[in-house]
Write an enzyme that holds these catalytic residues in place. Structure first.
Site, PDB file in Angstrom:
ATOM      1  N   CYS A   2       0.987  -1.455   0.869  1.00 22.47           N
ATOM      2  CA  CYS A   2      -0.010   0.145  -0.043  1.00 22.47           C
ATOM      3  C   CYS A   2       0.574   1.335  -0.163  1.00 22.47           C
ATOM      4  O   CYS A   2       2.184   1.029  -0.272  1.00 22.47           O
ATOM      5  CB  CYS A   2      -0.815  -0.021   1.464  1.00 22.47           C
ATOM      6  N   ARG A  49      -4.636   1.192  -0.195  1.00 20.73           N
ATOM      7  CA  ARG A  49      -4.486   0.090  -0.432  1.00 20.73           C
ATOM      8  C   ARG A  49      -4.676  -0.684  -1.644  1.00 20.73           C
ATOM      9  O   ARG A  49      -5.251  -0.706  -2.389  1.00 20.73           O
ATOM     10  CB  ARG A  49      -5.483  -0.788   0.418  1.00 20.73           C
ATOM     11  N   LEU A  50      -3.600  -1.788  -1.619  1.00 20.96           N
ATOM     12  CA  LEU A  50      -3.574  -2.571  -2.282  1.00 20.96           C
ATOM     13  C   LEU A  50      -3.872  -4.114  -2.039  1.00 20.96           C
ATOM     14  O   LEU A  50      -3.580  -4.949  -1.188  1.00 20.96           O
ATOM     15  CB  LEU A  50      -2.132  -2.852  -3.182  1.00 20.96           C
ATOM     16  N   ILE A  52      -4.457  -7.560  -0.770  1.00 22.12           N
ATOM     17  CA  ILE A  52      -3.255  -8.918  -0.514  1.00 22.12           C
ATOM     18  C   ILE A  52      -4.042 -10.089   0.323  1.00 22.12           C
ATOM     19  O   ILE A  52      -4.306 -11.412  -0.456  1.00 22.12           O
ATOM     20  CB  ILE A  52      -1.644  -8.266  -0.622  1.00 22.12           C
ATOM     21  N   GLY A  75       2.590  -3.399   3.666  1.00 15.77           N
ATOM     22  CA  GLY A  75       3.291  -3.704   3.504  1.00 15.77           C
ATOM     23  C   GLY A  75       3.064  -5.825   3.759  1.00 15.77           C
ATOM     24  O   GLY A  75       1.988  -5.339   3.140  1.00 15.77           O
ATOM     25  N   ASP A  99      -3.458 -10.037   8.202  1.00 12.06           N
ATOM     26  CA  ASP A  99      -2.541  -8.866   8.907  1.00 12.06           C
ATOM     27  C   ASP A  99      -2.762  -7.752   9.508  1.00 12.06           C
ATOM     28  O   ASP A  99      -1.193  -7.840  10.565  1.00 12.06           O
ATOM     29  CB  ASP A  99      -1.517  -9.571   7.746  1.00 12.06           C
ATOM     30  N   GLY A 370      14.162 -12.701  -6.832  1.00 14.58           N
ATOM     31  CA  GLY A 370      16.030 -13.067  -5.924  1.00 14.58           C
ATOM     32  C   GLY A 370      17.122 -12.603  -5.361  1.00 14.58           C
ATOM     33  O   GLY A 370      17.927 -12.007  -5.277  1.00 14.58           O
TER      34      GLY A 370
END
Length: 603
Positions: A2, A49-50, A52, A75, A99, A370
């Protein structure tokens, strides 16, 4: 993933909804799914907000815990399931499966020490009504950004710099950061940014703002411990431990209620990520096939798509390859510089940009990468200097004989690397060569102390790795990763930066990370289980290398842009007719464009 923002007026001025919304609107790309504002007199918090985890509206932010606390959070707390179970045992109940709610309940129960229990990436701010403080935190390695500005009238913070500029129009460049970028080629040695008086909260740090006194305190809550018991393990035990910790890291980062994919180059790190992730997903109830995305190059010399195809065909995962043309690079050239907000290292950033754009196009919201593997597994050729310094003459000779296998460099290059990175006087001489373009009054002001400290740390590989993880090396890479991914509303998750894995890798015997002529040996031994030797024992390191001769050919136009920059005209000795060092040419050009886009000055 976010965008967060906050504004505190120190003179009790009421925060306006209009001001706060201007800040959050600048971050709509970070959170296209929802927005929210909270205002309490002179304190304002904003959120984009995204979605997830728990994509329902009940998990929107700002998020409240009764009348005690309100949170804005950017996060992911990967171990939220385990923490929630523990909190339920202590009498807490939950109305969402997010979360976010677990984070706020954790603060309510453990206070500021809650962050030591989190495995994830975060930047957040909690308004604690009872204590009358704003508690802010950034994750251990600074994966998620937290910028702030303060003066006698206000304190402003956000996930990006542009929202802060909506409140305080900073147009003065930080000359020290700019000069270090030009000469040393690093820009994240401290908590300063290219914008004067706009700072970053460092990774592993908390910020506590006392609303009664308008004084804030910043303190470090985490450091990487050295574990002697891990160093004492034999080779087989070390390989097995690395495998176990990495699989745990991947499992946590696959927790999501949206589509997941991964970056894939022709190298080891992303191949191992895709291998382990696809194995775990194939053993789960997830019916959707895992997708790996590769950015090909129009320059055959650095095109990684052939090797990436070997990986995906062996593993049986979906593979999407994009090969950006020169026109696509030119069309988004200034857009990327503007979105990154600060000058950056080179045009490889654009390769990553095209990767994130493609992930967005495919509907992928969580994207594995990675990043961090080289720092924790001694993957860069410059680590030869530290390795040589820590061994006796016999082992030095043995190592140099194998250095071409280790890092695909010659014995002569290995020796040169040793002298350059382990001797500050040699390094300083190179800085002076680069600095010849500058007027002496500017070169003399450059602070080389961090570079000197970094050189000293080559005496001890553990200290060197810590230095590169916490400042100088990794912070820059993570800053670019965040800007590129969030520009396309992508949550980038980085399995090699799980703190348990990092503590393990930095404590494992260094002779197992570099062994028998191979760098990243313990990773290669585990990768053998999944992929053929052409991938597992590939020596060449490319890493998002752009087709420079096609995208960035020498031109008078480049020199004109550089020479027309007021900042560059002020700090440089003369007009540029030719710049032999193409990396330096890029940095000069980047400064010139950034100066124009943000109307920057140095006086």
């Amino acid at each position: 993933m976010c965008g967060i923002a906050g504004l505190i007026y120190k003179n009790s001025t009421i925060v306006s909804e209009e001001s706060l919304k201007k800040m959050t609107d600048k971050m709509s790309h970070r959170g296209p799914d929802a927005e929210g504002l909270f205002i309490n007199q002179n304190v304002g918090l904003g959120h984009r907000r995204l979605s997830i985890i728990d994509v329902s509206e009940s998990a929107n932010q700002p998020f409240f815990l009764e009348d005690k606390h309100v949170l804005v959070f950017n996060g992911a707390i990967y171990n939220y399931v385990e923490i929630r179970e523990e909190l339920i045992q202590h009498g807490y109940s939950f109305k969402t499966t997010s979360d976010t709610e677990v984070l706020l309940a954790s603060y309510d129960f453990w206070g500021e020490k809650c962050v030591t229990r989190f495995n994830g990436m975060w930047s957040f701010a909690i308004f604690d009504f009872k204590r009358n403080v704003l508690f802010c935190s950034r994750d251990r390695f600074g994966i998620k950004p937290f910028y702030y500005y303060t003066d006698k009238e206000k304190f402003v913070f956000a996930s990006e710099i542009k929202p802060i500029l909506e409140i305080e129009k900073v147009e003065k460049a930080n000359l020290q950061v700019l000069l270090q970028y030009l000469v040393i080629n690093v820009s994240d040695q401290t908590n300063e940014t290219f914008f004067d008086h706009i700072f970053k909260l460092p990774g592993s740090h908390n910020l506590v703002y006392d609303l009664a006194t308008n004084v804030f305190n910043i303190y470090k809550y985490y450091d990487i411990p050295y574990k002697e018991d891990i160093c004492k393990l034999n080779l087989k035990e070390s390989i097995n431990l690395f495998e176990k910790e990495f699989e745990n890291s991947i499992k946590l980062r696959l927790r999501s209620d949206v589509k997941i994919g991964s970056a894939l180059s022709g190298g080891l790190d992303s191949a191992y990520v895709v291998s382990v992730a696809s194995k775990i997903l194939s053993n789960s109830d997830n019916e959707e096939k895992f997708t790996a995305i590769t950015v090909g190059s129009i320059d055959n010399d650095n095109d990684e798509s052939r090797l990436a195809k070997i990986t995906t065909s062996t593993l049986g995962v979906n593979h999407d390859i994009i090969t950006p043309k020169s026109d696509e690079f030119k069309d988004t050239f200034e857009e990327v510089i503007f979105k990154h907000e600060e000058p950056f290292g080179g045009i490889s950033i654009y390769m990553q940009k095209f990767l994130m754009k493609e992930a967005n196009k495919l509907g992928i919201k969580v994207f594995l990468g990675g990043q961090g593997a080289d720092e924790v597994l001694l993957g860069y050729s410059r680590y030869t200097a530290a390795y040589l310094r820590s061994h006796n003459i016999f082992n030095k000779v043995k190592f140099l004989r194998n250095v071409r296998s280790h890092y695909n460099i010659s014995i002569g290059e290995g020796i040169a690397t040793y002298f350059y990175f382990s001797n500050f006087f040699v390094k300083k001489a190179r800085f002076k060569t680069r600095g010849r373009i500058l007027k002496s009054k500017y070169f003399s002001t450059i602070d080389f102390s961090k570079s000197k400290d970094l050189t000293k740390s080559y005496k001890n590989i553990f200290e060197l790795q810590k230095n590169e993880i916490f400042w100088c090396q990794l912070p820059e890479l993570l800053k670019w990763e965040d800007k590129n991914s969030m520009a396309y509303s992508i949550e980038s998750r980085l399995p090699f930066l799980d703190y348990n894995l990092i503590e393990t890798c930095l404590s494992i015997n260094n002779n197992y990370k570099i062994k028998e002529g191979w760098s990243k040996y313990i990773l290669r031994k585990n990768l053998e289980k999944y992929l053929p030797d052409e991938i597992t024992y590939n020596k060449r390191k490319i890493g998002f290398e752009p087709p420079l001769k096609y995208w960035w050919p020498r031109s008078e136009e480049i020199l004109d842009v550089i020479n027309n920059s007021k900042i560059i005209r002020e700090i440089s000795k003369k007009k540029f007719n030719f710049i032999a060092d193409r990396d330096l040419e890029w940095r000069l050009y980047n400064i010139a464009v950034w100066e124009r886009l943000y109307n920057m000055k140095i006086e």
